[in-house]
Design a protein around this motif. Structure first.
Motif, PDB file in Angstrom:
ATOM      1  N   ASP A 189       0.809  -1.225   0.000  1.00 39.67           N
ATOM      2  CA  ASP A 189       0.000   0.000   0.000  1.00 39.67           C
ATOM      3  C   ASP A 189       0.841   1.273   0.000  1.00 39.67           C
ATOM      4  OD1 ASP A 189      -2.400  -1.467   0.055  1.00 39.67           O
ATOM      5  OD2 ASP A 189      -2.281  -1.646   2.242  1.00 39.67           O
ATOM      6  N   ASP A 190       2.043   1.204   0.560  1.00 38.62           N
ATOM      7  CA  ASP A 190       2.897   2.389   0.662  1.00 38.62           C
ATOM      8  C   ASP A 190       4.324   1.974   0.338  1.00 38.62           C
ATOM      9  OD1 ASP A 190       4.349   4.650   1.336  1.00 38.62           O
ATOM     10  OD2 ASP A 190       3.331   4.961   3.249  1.00 38.62           O
ATOM     11  N   ARG A 191       4.766   2.242  -0.860  1.00 39.06           N
ATOM     12  CA  ARG A 191       6.089   1.794  -1.323  1.00 39.06           C
ATOM     13  C   ARG A 191       7.243   2.407  -0.536  1.00 39.06           C
ATOM     14  NH1 ARG A 191       7.098  -2.165  -4.377  1.00 39.06           N
ATOM     15  NH2 ARG A 191       8.771  -1.113  -5.448  1.00 39.06           N
ATOM     16  N   ARG A 192       6.964   3.461   0.237  1.00 39.44           N
ATOM     17  CA  ARG A 192       8.019   4.045   1.070  1.00 39.44           C
ATOM     18  C   ARG A 192       8.350   3.150   2.256  1.00 39.44           C
ATOM     19  NH1 ARG A 192       5.073   9.419   2.548  1.00 39.44           N
ATOM     20  NH2 ARG A 192       3.488   7.797   2.768  1.00 39.44           N
ATOM     21  N   VAL A 193       7.412   2.306   2.643  1.00 42.99           N
ATOM     22  CA  VAL A 193       7.575   1.439   3.807  1.00 42.99           C
ATOM     23  C   VAL A 193       8.312   0.173   3.404  1.00 42.99           C
ATOM     24  CG1 VAL A 193       6.371   0.098   5.576  1.00 42.99           C
ATOM     25  CG2 VAL A 193       5.482   2.340   4.889  1.00 42.99           C
ATOM     26  N   VAL A 194       9.390  -0.108   4.125  1.00 45.16           N
ATOM     27  CA  VAL A 194      10.177  -1.325   3.900  1.00 45.16           C
ATOM     28  C   VAL A 194      10.184  -2.110   5.205  1.00 45.16           C
ATOM     29  CG1 VAL A 194      12.439  -2.268   3.312  1.00 45.16           C
ATOM     30  CG2 VAL A 194      11.637  -0.177   2.203  1.00 45.16           C
ATOM     31  N   ARG A 195       9.771  -3.341   5.137  1.00 42.14           N
ATOM     32  CA  ARG A 195       9.789  -4.203   6.315  1.00 42.14           C
ATOM     33  C   ARG A 195      10.966  -5.166   6.190  1.00 42.14           C
ATOM     34  NH1 ARG A 195       4.637  -2.834   5.733  1.00 42.14           N
ATOM     35  NH2 ARG A 195       3.421  -2.357   7.586  1.00 42.14           N
ATOM     36  N   VAL A 196      11.637  -5.358   7.295  1.00 43.94           N
ATOM     37  CA  VAL A 196      12.782  -6.257   7.342  1.00 43.94           C
ATOM     38  C   VAL A 196      12.459  -7.348   8.359  1.00 43.94           C
ATOM     39  CG1 VAL A 196      15.240  -6.438   7.851  1.00 43.94           C
ATOM     40  CG2 VAL A 196      14.349  -4.372   6.791  1.00 43.94           C
ATOM     41  N   ARG A 197      12.667  -8.582   7.960  1.00 44.27           N
ATOM     42  CA  ARG A 197      12.418  -9.689   8.885  1.00 44.27           C
ATOM     43  C   ARG A 197      13.521 -10.724   8.736  1.00 44.27           C
ATOM     44  NH1 ARG A 197      10.336 -14.044   6.166  1.00 44.27           N
ATOM     45  NH2 ARG A 197       9.437 -13.601   4.130  1.00 44.27           N
ATOM     46  N   LEU A 198      13.665 -11.518   9.760  1.00 43.81           N
ATOM     47  CA  LEU A 198      14.643 -12.592   9.737  1.00 43.81           C
ATOM     48  C   LEU A 198      14.208 -13.642   8.725  1.00 43.81           C
ATOM     49  CD1 LEU A 198      17.207 -13.652  11.129  1.00 43.81           C
ATOM     50  CD2 LEU A 198      15.722 -14.779  12.782  1.00 43.81           C
ATOM     51  N   ASN A 199      15.123 -14.067   7.896  1.00 43.96           N
ATOM     52  CA  ASN A 199      14.849 -15.127   6.927  1.00 43.96           C
ATOM     53  C   ASN A 199      14.552 -16.412   7.702  1.00 43.96           C
ATOM     54  OD1 ASN A 199      14.988 -17.189   5.044  1.00 43.96           O
ATOM     55  ND2 ASN A 199      16.731 -16.328   3.972  1.00 43.96           N
ATOM     56  N   PRO A 200      13.413 -17.040   7.461  1.00 35.03           N
ATOM     57  CA  PRO A 200      13.078 -18.269   8.193  1.00 35.03           C
ATOM     58  C   PRO A 200      14.168 -19.339   8.110  1.00 35.03           C
ATOM     59  CG  PRO A 200      11.192 -17.543   6.901  1.00 35.03           C
ATOM     60  CD  PRO A 200      12.367 -16.671   6.506  1.00 35.03           C
ATOM     61  N   ASP A 201      14.889 -19.390   7.006  1.00 38.07           N
ATOM     62  CA  ASP A 201      15.961 -20.382   6.854  1.00 38.07           C
ATOM     63  C   ASP A 201      17.157 -20.082   7.753  1.00 38.07           C
ATOM     64  OD1 ASP A 201      14.427 -21.659   4.942  1.00 38.07           O
ATOM     65  OD2 ASP A 201      15.393 -20.618   3.272  1.00 38.07           O
ATOM     66  N   ALA A 202      17.262 -18.859   8.258  1.00 34.95           N
ATOM     67  CA  ALA A 202      18.406 -18.456   9.071  1.00 34.95           C
ATOM     68  C   ALA A 202      18.112 -18.502  10.569  1.00 34.95           C
ATOM     69  CB  ALA A 202      18.847 -17.045   8.688  1.00 34.95           C
ATOM     70  N   VAL A 203      16.870 -18.777  10.952  1.00 41.72           N
ATOM     71  CA  VAL A 203      16.477 -18.734  12.362  1.00 41.72           C
ATOM     72  C   VAL A 203      17.331 -19.667  13.214  1.00 41.72           C
ATOM     73  CG1 VAL A 203      14.614 -19.239  13.991  1.00 41.72           C
ATOM     74  CG2 VAL A 203      14.133 -17.966  11.903  1.00 41.72           C
ATOM     75  N   ASP A 204      17.504 -20.911  12.809  1.00 37.44           N
ATOM     76  CA  ASP A 204      18.283 -21.872  13.600  1.00 37.44           C
ATOM     77  C   ASP A 204      19.713 -21.399  13.801  1.00 37.44           C
ATOM     78  OD1 ASP A 204      16.112 -23.551  13.891  1.00 37.44           O
ATOM     79  OD2 ASP A 204      16.676 -24.839  12.203  1.00 37.44           O
ATOM     80  N   GLU A 205      20.321 -20.902  12.734  1.00 32.13           N
ATOM     81  CA  GLU A 205      21.710 -20.440  12.848  1.00 32.13           C
ATOM     82  C   GLU A 205      21.825 -19.245  13.776  1.00 32.13           C
ATOM     83  OE1 GLU A 205      25.479 -18.874  10.225  1.00 32.13           O
ATOM     84  OE2 GLU A 205      23.754 -19.717   9.178  1.00 32.13           O
ATOM     85  N   VAL A 206      20.911 -18.297  13.662  1.00 34.17           N
ATOM     86  CA  VAL A 206      20.939 -17.107  14.523  1.00 34.17           C
ATOM     87  C   VAL A 206      20.733 -17.512  15.980  1.00 34.17           C
ATOM     88  CG1 VAL A 206      19.737 -14.968  15.092  1.00 34.17           C
ATOM     89  CG2 VAL A 206      20.251 -15.513  12.705  1.00 34.17           C
ATOM     90  N   GLU A 207      19.799 -18.410  16.244  1.00 38.37           N
ATOM     91  CA  GLU A 207      19.566 -18.863  17.618  1.00 38.37           C
ATOM     92  C   GLU A 207      20.783 -19.591  18.173  1.00 38.37           C
ATOM     93  OE1 GLU A 207      15.924 -21.104  17.378  1.00 38.37           O
ATOM     94  OE2 GLU A 207      14.707 -19.292  17.618  1.00 38.37           O
TER      95      GLU A 207
END
Length: 69
Positions: free
Chosen positions: A35-53
């Motif tokens: 809806d608003d191209r100015r907004v950028v959401r950043v989230r943890l890649n699900p494939d990287a969750v185990d490694e980050v934890e």
């Protein structure tokens, strides 16, 4: 990106650079709001969750070991 930079106490440019590097390393996924191209959401890649934890747990253990000396 502005909220991330503010929350971390860093500049917008630095936050953008860090996000770019983490995205290139496949730790983060960047998504634009439909809806608003100015907004950028950043989230943890699900494939990287185990490694980050795993890394976070290892660093926490190292910190506990240093504080008990």
């Amino acid at each position: 990106m502005g909220q991330l930079a503010s929350g971390l106490g860093i500049s917008y440019g630095w936050a953008s650079r860090v996000v770019e590097e983490l995205e290139a390393a496949h730790y983060l996924v960047r998504e634009r709001d439909t809806d608003d191209r100015r907004v950028v959401r950043v989230r943890l890649n699900p494939d990287a969750v185990d490694e980050v934890e795993r890394r976070t747990a290892g660093e926490a253990g190292q910190s506990r070991g240093l504080s008990s000396r």
